[in-house]
Design a protein around this motif. Sequence first.
Motif, PDB file in Angstrom:
ATOM      1  N   TRP A   3      47.560  37.990  37.352  1.00 50.60           N
ATOM      2  CA  TRP A   3      46.616  38.111  36.001  1.00 50.60           C
ATOM      3  C   TRP A   3      45.858  36.647  35.908  1.00 50.60           C
ATOM      4  O   TRP A   3      44.915  36.703  35.605  1.00 50.60           O
ATOM      5  CB  TRP A   3      47.321  38.377  34.785  1.00 50.60           C
ATOM      6  N   THR A   4      46.480  35.437  36.344  1.00 46.77           N
ATOM      7  CA  THR A   4      45.867  34.281  36.188  1.00 46.77           C
ATOM      8  C   THR A   4      44.479  34.149  37.106  1.00 46.77           C
ATOM      9  O   THR A   4      43.546  33.639  36.617  1.00 46.77           O
ATOM     10  CB  THR A   4      46.773  33.298  36.471  1.00 46.77           C
ATOM     11  N   LEU A   5      44.737  34.704  38.300  1.00 47.20           N
ATOM     12  CA  LEU A   5      43.638  34.596  39.242  1.00 47.20           C
ATOM     13  C   LEU A   5      42.455  35.351  38.645  1.00 47.20           C
ATOM     14  O   LEU A   5      41.298  35.316  38.921  1.00 47.20           O
ATOM     15  CB  LEU A   5      44.192  35.067  40.596  1.00 47.20           C
ATOM     16  N   LEU A   6      42.960  36.812  38.125  1.00 45.61           N
ATOM     17  CA  LEU A   6      41.948  37.690  37.783  1.00 45.61           C
ATOM     18  C   LEU A   6      41.133  36.698  36.397  1.00 45.61           C
ATOM     19  O   LEU A   6      39.958  37.107  36.260  1.00 45.61           O
ATOM     20  CB  LEU A   6      42.666  38.875  37.087  1.00 45.61           C
ATOM     21  N   GLY A   7      41.826  36.103  35.673  1.00 45.01           N
ATOM     22  CA  GLY A   7      41.289  35.482  34.486  1.00 45.01           C
ATOM     23  C   GLY A   7      40.266  34.445  34.968  1.00 45.01           C
ATOM     24  O   GLY A   7      39.339  34.456  34.511  1.00 45.01           O
ATOM     25  N   ILE A   8      40.648  33.548  35.925  1.00 44.72           N
ATOM     26  CA  ILE A   8      39.692  32.780  36.465  1.00 44.72           C
ATOM     27  C   ILE A   8      38.441  33.356  37.064  1.00 44.72           C
ATOM     28  O   ILE A   8      37.519  32.676  36.934  1.00 44.72           O
ATOM     29  CB  ILE A   8      40.418  31.736  37.472  1.00 44.72           C
ATOM     30  N   ALA A   9      38.950  34.427  37.873  1.00 44.21           N
ATOM     31  CA  ALA A   9      37.753  35.142  38.397  1.00 44.21           C
ATOM     32  C   ALA A   9      36.571  35.540  37.359  1.00 44.21           C
ATOM     33  O   ALA A   9      35.517  35.624  37.448  1.00 44.21           O
ATOM     34  CB  ALA A   9      38.227  36.263  39.192  1.00 44.21           C
ATOM     35  N   GLY A  10      37.284  35.985  36.113  1.00 47.14           N
ATOM     36  CA  GLY A  10      36.323  36.599  35.445  1.00 47.14           C
ATOM     37  C   GLY A  10      35.579  35.096  34.610  1.00 47.14           C
ATOM     38  O   GLY A  10      34.417  35.347  34.001  1.00 47.14           O
ATOM     39  N   LEU A  11      36.134  34.128  34.371  1.00 50.11           N
ATOM     40  CA  LEU A  11      35.555  33.103  33.973  1.00 50.11           C
ATOM     41  C   LEU A  11      34.512  32.478  34.783  1.00 50.11           C
ATOM     42  O   LEU A  11      33.429  32.242  34.327  1.00 50.11           O
ATOM     43  CB  LEU A  11      36.453  31.781  33.841  1.00 50.11           C
ATOM     44  N   LEU A  12      34.655  32.707  36.101  1.00 48.66           N
ATOM     45  CA  LEU A  12      33.627  32.386  37.104  1.00 48.66           C
ATOM     46  C   LEU A  12      32.390  33.293  36.922  1.00 48.66           C
ATOM     47  O   LEU A  12      31.486  33.108  37.530  1.00 48.66           O
ATOM     48  CB  LEU A  12      34.162  32.033  38.661  1.00 48.66           C
ATOM     49  N   TYR A  59      39.494  45.504  38.372  1.00 48.71           N
ATOM     50  CA  TYR A  59      37.732  45.461  38.147  1.00 48.71           C
ATOM     51  C   TYR A  59      37.392  45.454  37.108  1.00 48.71           C
ATOM     52  O   TYR A  59      36.611  45.010  36.561  1.00 48.71           O
ATOM     53  CB  TYR A  59      37.397  46.533  39.131  1.00 48.71           C
ATOM     54  N   ALA A  60      38.020  46.609  36.097  1.00 46.44           N
ATOM     55  CA  ALA A  60      37.745  46.447  34.760  1.00 46.44           C
ATOM     56  C   ALA A  60      37.885  45.461  34.007  1.00 46.44           C
ATOM     57  O   ALA A  60      36.975  45.046  33.114  1.00 46.44           O
ATOM     58  CB  ALA A  60      38.414  47.845  34.016  1.00 46.44           C
ATOM     59  N   VAL A  61      38.812  44.812  34.034  1.00 45.35           N
ATOM     60  CA  VAL A  61      39.100  43.601  33.348  1.00 45.35           C
ATOM     61  C   VAL A  61      38.139  42.402  33.804  1.00 45.35           C
ATOM     62  O   VAL A  61      37.611  41.738  32.958  1.00 45.35           O
ATOM     63  CB  VAL A  61      40.554  42.904  33.542  1.00 45.35           C
ATOM     64  N   TRP A  62      37.941  42.223  35.117  1.00 38.59           N
ATOM     65  CA  TRP A  62      36.877  41.209  35.764  1.00 38.59           C
ATOM     66  C   TRP A  62      35.681  41.717  35.169  1.00 38.59           C
ATOM     67  O   TRP A  62      34.864  40.723  34.664  1.00 38.59           O
ATOM     68  CB  TRP A  62      36.802  41.556  37.185  1.00 38.59           C
ATOM     69  N   THR A  63      35.190  42.705  35.151  1.00 39.67           N
ATOM     70  CA  THR A  63      34.079  43.086  34.607  1.00 39.67           C
ATOM     71  C   THR A  63      33.840  42.946  33.083  1.00 39.67           C
ATOM     72  O   THR A  63      32.759  42.266  32.475  1.00 39.67           O
ATOM     73  CB  THR A  63      33.434  44.607  34.906  1.00 39.67           C
ATOM     74  N   GLY A  64      34.937  43.250  32.304  1.00 41.61           N
ATOM     75  CA  GLY A  64      34.899  43.038  30.869  1.00 41.61           C
ATOM     76  C   GLY A  64      35.017  41.708  30.463  1.00 41.61           C
ATOM     77  O   GLY A  64      34.128  41.170  29.553  1.00 41.61           O
ATOM     78  N   ILE A  65      35.422  40.840  31.272  1.00 47.51           N
ATOM     79  CA  ILE A  65      35.624  39.335  30.801  1.00 47.51           C
ATOM     80  C   ILE A  65      34.039  38.793  31.077  1.00 47.51           C
ATOM     81  O   ILE A  65      33.554  37.832  30.506  1.00 47.51           O
ATOM     82  CB  ILE A  65      36.747  38.588  31.702  1.00 47.51           C
TER      83      ILE A  65
END
Length: 106
Positions: A3-12, A59-65
């Motif tokens: 989840w941390t990696l996914l959050g950082i990916a979303g910020l990027l 993918y949905a979380v990444w796209t949403g962020i």
Amino acid sequence: MAWTLLGIAGLLEIVFAFAMKSSEGFTRLVPALFTVGAGLSSVVLLALSMRTLPMGTGYAVWTGIGAAGTAIVGMAVLGDSAAPLRLLCIALILAGVIGLKLVSSN
């Protein structure tokens, strides 16, 4: 950790979109380099997070962020419209992202 990696990916992903706008169609070198670096880093971190997270959730979380964050940055930095219905739609995207996190088994 996923989840941390996914959050950082979303910020990027937000950095990617902002840098792409700043690159003016890849005609400015430094923002263009940030665009490529942020985009590649975002996708790599998404892939790493999806080793353990369900594909659809990740993918949905990444796209949403990325979508909500980019819209917020556009309003805060670039003067994009902050119409009430637009804010409501962003809030709905964020609610969906939070909901996916809450119901995820990982």
